[in-house]
Design a protein around this motif. Structure first.
Motif, PDB file in Angstrom:
ATOM      1  N   GLY A 139      40.297  30.143 142.405  1.00 44.00           N
ATOM      2  CA  GLY A 139      42.006  30.398 142.354  1.00 44.00           C
ATOM      3  C   GLY A 139      42.417  31.107 140.862  1.00 44.00           C
ATOM      4  O   GLY A 139      43.097  31.515 140.568  1.00 44.00           O
ATOM      5  N   THR A 140      41.867  30.883 139.855  1.00 54.55           N
ATOM      6  CA  THR A 140      41.717  31.345 138.640  1.00 54.55           C
ATOM      7  C   THR A 140      40.849  32.337 138.414  1.00 54.55           C
ATOM      8  O   THR A 140      41.059  33.497 137.913  1.00 54.55           O
ATOM      9  N   SER A 151      47.578  31.662 128.296  1.00 50.25           N
ATOM     10  CA  SER A 151      47.377  30.324 128.966  1.00 50.25           C
ATOM     11  C   SER A 151      46.718  30.390 130.466  1.00 50.25           C
ATOM     12  O   SER A 151      47.123  30.727 131.225  1.00 50.25           O
ATOM     13  N   TYR A 168      56.148  27.943 143.401  1.00 52.80           N
ATOM     14  CA  TYR A 168      55.648  29.781 143.077  1.00 52.80           C
ATOM     15  C   TYR A 168      53.951  29.828 143.972  1.00 52.80           C
ATOM     16  O   TYR A 168      53.229  30.463 144.035  1.00 52.80           O
ATOM     17  N   PHE A 221      50.720  32.794 145.000  1.00 53.41           N
ATOM     18  CA  PHE A 221      49.262  32.797 144.836  1.00 53.41           C
ATOM     19  C   PHE A 221      48.335  32.754 146.204  1.00 53.41           C
ATOM     20  O   PHE A 221      47.319  32.925 145.792  1.00 53.41           O
ATOM     21  N   LYS A 255      59.566  36.392 141.463  1.00 54.15           N
ATOM     22  CA  LYS A 255      58.630  37.544 142.241  1.00 54.15           C
ATOM     23  C   LYS A 255      57.893  36.794 143.552  1.00 54.15           C
ATOM     24  O   LYS A 255      57.441  35.767 143.887  1.00 54.15           O
ATOM     25  N   VAL A 294      52.548  38.227 141.217  1.00 60.11           N
ATOM     26  CA  VAL A 294      52.083  37.476 140.492  1.00 60.11           C
ATOM     27  C   VAL A 294      51.148  37.913 139.634  1.00 60.11           C
ATOM     28  O   VAL A 294      50.080  38.844 139.907  1.00 60.11           O
ATOM     29  N   THR A 295      50.811  36.983 138.626  1.00 54.75           N
ATOM     30  CA  THR A 295      49.493  37.923 138.075  1.00 54.75           C
ATOM     31  C   THR A 295      48.586  37.133 138.587  1.00 54.75           C
ATOM     32  O   THR A 295      48.222  35.581 139.100  1.00 54.75           O
ATOM     33  N   PRO A 296      47.225  37.865 138.698  1.00 52.98           N
ATOM     34  CA  PRO A 296      45.822  37.517 138.829  1.00 52.98           C
ATOM     35  C   PRO A 296      45.497  35.888 138.564  1.00 52.98           C
ATOM     36  O   PRO A 296      45.281  35.554 137.118  1.00 52.98           O
ATOM     37  N   GLY A 297      45.394  34.489 139.278  1.00 55.20           N
ATOM     38  CA  GLY A 297      44.628  33.822 138.832  1.00 55.20           C
ATOM     39  C   GLY A 297      45.736  33.081 138.043  1.00 55.20           C
ATOM     40  O   GLY A 297      45.299  31.471 137.640  1.00 55.20           O
ATOM     41  N   ALA A 298      46.900  33.068 138.012  1.00 54.07           N
ATOM     42  CA  ALA A 298      48.393  32.760 137.894  1.00 54.07           C
ATOM     43  C   ALA A 298      47.699  32.126 135.948  1.00 54.07           C
ATOM     44  O   ALA A 298      48.280  31.356 135.754  1.00 54.07           O
ATOM     45  N   VAL A 299      47.322  33.377 135.385  1.00 56.67           N
ATOM     46  CA  VAL A 299      47.208  33.151 134.396  1.00 56.67           C
ATOM     47  C   VAL A 299      48.193  34.265 133.338  1.00 56.67           C
ATOM     48  O   VAL A 299      49.238  34.405 133.578  1.00 56.67           O
ATOM     49  N   VAL A 300      48.615  33.213 132.076  1.00 54.28           N
ATOM     50  CA  VAL A 300      50.382  33.990 131.807  1.00 54.28           C
ATOM     51  C   VAL A 300      50.048  34.550 130.821  1.00 54.28           C
ATOM     52  O   VAL A 300      49.360  34.132 129.493  1.00 54.28           O
ATOM     53  N   THR A 301      50.227  35.560 130.589  1.00 58.34           N
ATOM     54  CA  THR A 301      49.979  36.601 129.699  1.00 58.34           C
ATOM     55  C   THR A 301      50.991  36.940 128.549  1.00 58.34           C
ATOM     56  O   THR A 301      50.798  37.351 127.319  1.00 58.34           O
TER      57      THR A 301
END
Ligand code: SF4
Ligand code: SF4
Lengths: 393, 97
Positions: free
Chosen positions: A97-98, A208, A217, A221, B4, B9-16
């Motif tokens: 998932g990451t 993060s 959301y 994903f 969005k 959305v950013t891959p892997g839910a990484v907050v950039t």
């Protein structure tokens, strides 16, 4: 060119990992771990590889350490087997998932209870829907080759997903075969330098990992993950083409053996495919048009391509080295049935469960199955769709 | 804010983006609202330190107003507030009253 060696599956995969020279390896060092990680550990201790090794107190911790090291920006590996993979289950989903391209050879062994660590596909089948790529390997050469290719597939900028490389416990992991190694520089040129995406150690660009994603959301994903999965097949084929250039060995999404003009066929994963091919040759000599399909990329499953390859057959048996308790059939059967469902004219399908907990799969088993398929192709009648074979009444 | 789609959305839910938690307003969870009574405030800044979020403004070493966009109404600030001569400088009032 590389050199010809006589090695076990574990030795070969450990050698592939040494040649790739990953940044970090976090592994649990005790059973159900195999000597693959012991051998890799020796490479580290003897200065044959620069990898930093972290010995953890459980597989849950080793996968967690892999997640951390990969998020930090490293090229990361681990390996496991059986209960070890089961214990990682929670973190497998966090890795995928990451979108962390961790590479993990899985020596396929049974799950307890009853306690058993012999060849069996229950471990990897249990993790098949964890969002990872799965490549399955018939023999030591394929396990070695798949391990090297897995890095390119998993780390591809369009993909960035973790990958398991599956090989059969004991039958491949602990048996010696003749294989060809590539040269170290060929492997390192092939996998190339690792390019991290959003690494945590890039302090100029703080990021993060692992935020809470609420119902507004979460589905986006998941849909994005699903969309990435649909791109994997193409990358697997591209990487295979490049790999052929350095090795001379051809790989696809799956292997077909004497299947094009076949009337009856067997679908089977990993080492048992080798035994089955011999028996198919014997049937061909008798004038019976038998063939085989052996999936290589099992996740994401190439439904369309496999359906196309099998649809012309009259009868097909899917052999599963794992059961899916309470489901209609074994896990591989369910995927093959889905691949064929879109076709109005499709083969009659049967399912055999074989070889659980290291039970031998003998040429006689393949013969019985092929004879039954000959009968089904002739009469169109099935006795029983799902059946255990090689089991005492 | 427009939500969005899955392609954005950013891959892997990484907050950039650093400090982006500021965009995530959580004040609507609150059922009790802390109210500041400035006349009882001794500017000890306990409330500012104890607030588990960042719902109390601090400017030039002085306690500022509540940022209700982030205040969840937990009441910790009101509990910790010493106030002046036994009179609290923060009181909790039920929302909607
Ligand atoms: S009620 Fe809780 S969240 Fe709100 S300002 Fe006080 S301490 Fe912070
Ligand atoms: S805790 Fe009470 S007295 Fe202290 S600064 Fe906050 S409101 Fe003022």
């Amino acid at each position: 060119m590389g050199k010809v060696v006589a090695v076990t599956g574990n030795e070969a995969v450990a050698e592939a990992l040494r040649q790739v020279n990953p940044d970090v390896c976090a592994a649990y060092p005790i059973t159900p771990q195999t000597d693959m990680m012991q051998r890799f550990g020796s490479f580290v201790n003897n200065g044959k590889v620069k990898t930093e090794i972290i010995l953890t107190e459980s597989e849950h911790s080793s996968m967690s350490a892999c997640v951390g090291a990969s998020a930090a920006g490293g090229r990361v590996i681990t390996a496991t087997s059986s209960q070890g993979l089961a214990l990682m289950f929670e973190i497998l989903f966090i890795a995928s998932g990451t979108r962390l391209p961790i590479i993990m050879p899985v020596v396929n062994r049974a799950l307890s209870a009853p306690l058993n660590i012999h060849g069996d596909h229950s471990d990897a089948m249990g993790a098949r829907d964890a969002g990872w790529i799965q490549l399955w390997s018939e023999n030591t050469q394929e396990a070695y080759d798949n391990t090297i290719q897995a890095f390119r597939i998993a780390e591809h900028p369009d993909i960035r997903l973790p990958a398991m490389v599956c090989l059969d416990g004991f039958i491949i992991s602990h048996s010696i075969e003749r294989i060809e190694y590539l040269d170290d520089n060929e492997v390192s040129n092939f996998v190339g330098e690792y390019k991290p995406v959003n690494p945590m150690l890039d302090i100029e660009h703080p990021v993060s990992y692992g935020p809470l994603i609420l119902p507004d959301y979460y589905m986006e994903f998941r849909k994005a993950h699903d969309a990435v999965m649909s791109k994997v097949s193409k990358v697997v084929l591209d990487v295979a083409k490049d790999f052929e250039k350095i090795s001379g060995r051809k790989y696809g999404l799956f292997e077909t053996y004497r299947l094009e003009d076949a009337d009856i066929g067997i679908v089977i994963l990993n080492s048992a495919a080798g035994t089955t091919k011999d028996v198919i040759d014997e049937f061909r000599e008798k004038g019976i048009k038998a063939g085989l399909l052996k999936p290589r990329l099992y996740r994401p499953f190439p439904y369309k391509e496999i359906g196309e390859a099998l649809k012309h057959l009259k009868a097909v048996c899917v052999l599963d080295r794992a059961d899916a308790f309470g489901a209609s059939h074994g896990p591989l059967y369910i995927d093959i049935a889905s691949s064929l469902y879109p076709y109005e004219k499709r083969p009659i399908l049967i399912n055999k469960i074989y070889g659980l907990g290291g039970r031998d799969y003998m040429p006689g088993h393949a013969e019985l199955v092929l004879n039954e398929l000959v009968e089904i192709a002739k009469t169109g009648k099935i006795n029983v769709v799902k059946e255990y074979i090689g089991v005492r009444e | 804010m427009k939500l969005k789609g899955w392609k954005e959305v950013t891959p892997g839910a990484v907050v950039t983006k650093a400090g982006s938690a500021e965009e995530f307003k959580t004040g609507s969870w609150r059922s009790f609202r802390p109210v500041w009574l400035e006349e009882n405030c001794i500017q000890c800044m306990f409330c500012w330190i104890f607030c588990p979020d960042m719902a109390i403004e601090a400017k030039n070493g002085k306690r500022g107003v509540f940022k209700y966009d982030y205040c969840k109404g937990c009441g910790i600030c009101a509990l910790e507030c010493p106030g002046k001569k036994g009179k609290k400088a923060i009181v909790m009032e039920e929302e909607g009253k």
